[in-house]
Design an enzyme around this catalytic site. Structure first.
Site, PDB file in Angstrom:
ATOM      1  N   ARG A  15       0.811  -1.228   0.000  1.00 12.70           N
ATOM      2  CA  ARG A  15       0.000   0.000   0.000  1.00 12.70           C
ATOM      3  C   ARG A  15       0.839   1.271   0.000  1.00 12.70           C
ATOM      4  O   ARG A  15       0.339   2.351  -0.270  1.00 12.70           O
ATOM      5  CB  ARG A  15      -0.947  -0.003   1.210  1.00 12.70           C
ATOM      6  CG  ARG A  15      -2.187  -0.870   0.994  1.00 12.70           C
ATOM      7  CD  ARG A  15      -3.234  -0.557   2.036  1.00 12.70           C
ATOM      8  NE  ARG A  15      -2.923  -1.185   3.329  1.00 12.70           N
ATOM      9  CZ  ARG A  15      -3.474  -0.821   4.468  1.00 12.70           C
ATOM     10  NH1 ARG A  15      -4.321   0.199   4.504  1.00 12.70           N
ATOM     11  NH2 ARG A  15      -3.164  -1.451   5.591  1.00 12.70           N
ATOM     12  N   GLN A  73      13.419 -14.119   6.366  1.00 16.26           N
ATOM     13  CA  GLN A  73      12.137 -14.728   6.033  1.00 16.26           C
ATOM     14  C   GLN A  73      12.013 -14.734   4.511  1.00 16.26           C
ATOM     15  O   GLN A  73      11.781 -13.693   3.894  1.00 16.26           O
ATOM     16  CB  GLN A  73      10.979 -13.950   6.672  1.00 16.26           C
ATOM     17  CG  GLN A  73       9.620 -14.607   6.461  1.00 16.26           C
ATOM     18  CD  GLN A  73       8.476 -13.792   7.054  1.00 16.26           C
ATOM     19  OE1 GLN A  73       8.623 -12.605   7.317  1.00 16.26           O
ATOM     20  NE2 GLN A  73       7.335 -14.439   7.244  1.00 16.26           N
ATOM     21  N   ASP A 103       7.306  -1.315  11.450  1.00 10.85           N
ATOM     22  CA  ASP A 103       6.482  -0.257  10.872  1.00 10.85           C
ATOM     23  C   ASP A 103       5.564   0.385  11.916  1.00 10.85           C
ATOM     24  O   ASP A 103       4.566   1.026  11.569  1.00 10.85           O
ATOM     25  CB  ASP A 103       5.653  -0.784   9.695  1.00 10.85           C
ATOM     26  CG  ASP A 103       4.720  -1.922  10.095  1.00 10.85           C
ATOM     27  OD1 ASP A 103       4.685  -2.291  11.286  1.00 10.85           O
ATOM     28  OD2 ASP A 103       4.014  -2.441   9.215  1.00 10.85           O
ATOM     29  N   TYR A 386      36.862  27.269 -10.147  1.00 11.24           N
ATOM     30  CA  TYR A 386      36.797  26.121 -11.056  1.00 11.24           C
ATOM     31  C   TYR A 386      37.324  26.510 -12.423  1.00 11.24           C
ATOM     32  O   TYR A 386      36.833  27.446 -13.056  1.00 11.24           O
ATOM     33  CB  TYR A 386      35.350  25.636 -11.156  1.00 11.24           C
ATOM     34  CG  TYR A 386      35.147  24.383 -11.960  1.00 11.24           C
ATOM     35  CD1 TYR A 386      35.945  23.260 -11.744  1.00 11.24           C
ATOM     36  CD2 TYR A 386      34.143  24.308 -12.912  1.00 11.24           C
ATOM     37  CE1 TYR A 386      35.748  22.103 -12.473  1.00 11.24           C
ATOM     38  CE2 TYR A 386      33.928  23.151 -13.644  1.00 11.24           C
ATOM     39  CZ  TYR A 386      34.743  22.043 -13.428  1.00 11.24           C
ATOM     40  OH  TYR A 386      34.547  20.894 -14.154  1.00 11.24           O
TER      41      TYR A 386
END
Length: 456
Positions: A15, A73, A103, A386
């Site tokens: 979801r 798992q 969660d 630079y």
């Protein structure tokens, strides 16, 4: 009494509609699973096993600094199966294991300690963390016996008319006597509509063996799970309110806490005032008596005492005492700003050191430079660091005065007590005590406009 913990973090989280594993989504700047790990450790439980599955390597990479163990798992076959995958972690241990989900990041350390105390004092083989809610729709119900012990957990779809009236719900967080849990795990069956092994069935197994089961109700806010982006935002709001409340209790003024965003790892000194719209992230420390006017972002930075910041961005930098920054300044990573420095509007500092009492008031860029004390930068100064291939270094001594619209072309050195005339482009070293002028001589072409017919 020995205590350990299992954190279930193998779920996919469909979801969330994200390529990021659900438990790695952040609340107030920290991954949910790491929040749970940290809270468990605050409850003085150090032996922690994280069950990983979906996005296992990413979850492992993010959590490995917490010094935890892992079980894998390979298939998501329910919460009981997830704990069964941690059998090697549990076997041969004696004591109590707490089980949380990666969660559900809002659980508090004090609640974990209370649950353990309740579990041990009641001599329960299992204790369920529960919550009393007004609308229990969709949640498993806690059915108690007359003596207050848990009789069973009934899923919403399986509730009788009478059981549907029960408003005490299962949070999915537990304490178990380790040996009893291990023995019961082997009795789990998956003969249900989902074909999954449910941890809730352990309660029924233990109960059938005559064991005592306890249930401890807590505020629903603490057991809220995150299964969608909407719930993620709700959890973020709860955590942010907690954080802001703690800071205010510690002597910080938040003008509008609802629009102030402070990360979990941020430290703030007393008597600092923070206006709306500020975002403080990462490993940031704000000193005492600072004022953060609206709409600044500060990340992974150290801000000393008596600093004022207005509508600016400060990233991975160190700001000295009594500095003023902004509005609309940009302090980029690896910058060090000395004491009593002024960094004004539309100034950008990149990977540079700025000495004490230097003023960089407006419209200036300083990159890859070391700037001394007591310098003054005129409007529009640019350190040209630079050359198209490499970033070069500029050294500017103490008490240097840099005129407006000066270009300092790196690598270049400007020594102490020097003046640079406005509009100069400096490409060579400026000796101590010198005035440097590097601009073309002015030439006036009289009557040129009329000759060209350009008069409007």
């Amino acid at each position: 009494m020995y205590n350990c913990a299992i954190i279930l973090a193998a779920g996919e989280g469909k979801r969330m509609k994200s390529s990021t594993p659900k438990v790695l989504h952040k609340i107030c700047g920290r991954e949910m699973v790491n929040i749970v790990i940290d809270v468990v450790k605050k409850a003085q439980i150090e032996d922690i096993n994280v069950v990983i599955g979906n996005g296992a390597e990413r979850v492992k990479t993010v959590t490995e600094s917490r010094n935890v163990k892992y079980s894998f798992q390979d298939r998501q076959l329910g919460t009981g199966h997830a704990v069964l995958c941690a059998d090697d972690f549990l076997r041969h241990k004696e004591g109590t294991v707490v089980i949380f989900t990666g969660d559900s990041p809002l659980i508090k350390a004090t609640t974990i300690k209370n649950m353990l105390s309740f579990h041990n004092n009641g001599k329960y083989k299992a204790t369920i963390l529960t919550s009393i809610v007004n609308d229990p729709t969709g949640y498993g119900r806690i059915i108690r016996e007359k003596n207050g012990e848990v009789l069973k957990i009934v899923e919403h779809k399986d509730c009788s008319a009478e059981e549907l009236k029960v408003n005490e719900i299962n949070s999915g967080m537990y304490c178990f006597h380790i040996k009893s849990l291990v023995e019961s795990l082997n009795k789990l069956r998956n003969d249900n509509a989902q074909g999954e092994y449910y941890l809730t069935d352990i309660i029924e197994i233990l109960k059938s063996n005559g064991e005592k089961i306890g249930a401890l109700p807590v505020n629903f806010e603490e057991v809220m799970g995150v299964n969608s982006r909407t719930q993620l935002s709700e959890a973020e709001k709860v955590m942010r309110n907690r954080i802001n409340r703690i800071h205010m209790e510690n002597g910080i003024t938040l003008i509008d806490p609802d629009t102030t965003y402070i990360g979990l790892d941020v430290t703030i000194g007393k008597d600092t005032i923070i206006y709306p719209g500020n975002v403080l992230q990462g490993d940031t420390t704000i000193g005492e008596n600072c004022i953060l006017y609206p709409n600044s972002r500060i990340k992974d930075s150290l801000i000393d005492n008596n600093v004022t910041v207005q509508s600016s961005v400060i990233l991975e930098s160190k700001i000295g005492e009594s500095v003023t920054i902004g509005p609309f300044a940009y302090i980029r990573p690896e910058s060090v700003i000395g004491k009593s420095v002024k960094i004004g509007d539309f100034v950008e500092i990149k990977k540079s050191t700025i000495g004490d009492k230097t003023k960089v008031s407006h419209l200036t860029y300083i990159g890859d430079a070391k700037v001394g004390k007591g310098c003054n930068f005129g409007c529009g100064t640019v350190v040209v660091n630079y050359d198209g291939k490499v970033k070069n270094k500029t050294l500017i001594g103490d008490n240097s005065f840099i005129g407006c619209n000066t270009n300092l072309v790196s690598p270049v050195k400007v020594n102490d007590d020097t003046y640079i005339a406005a509009g100069s482009t400096i490409t060579e070293e400026v000796p101590e005590g010198s005035l440097a002028i590097a601009r073309a001589k002015q030439v006036n072409k009289e009557g040129w406009v009329y000759k060209k017919g350009l008069k409007k």
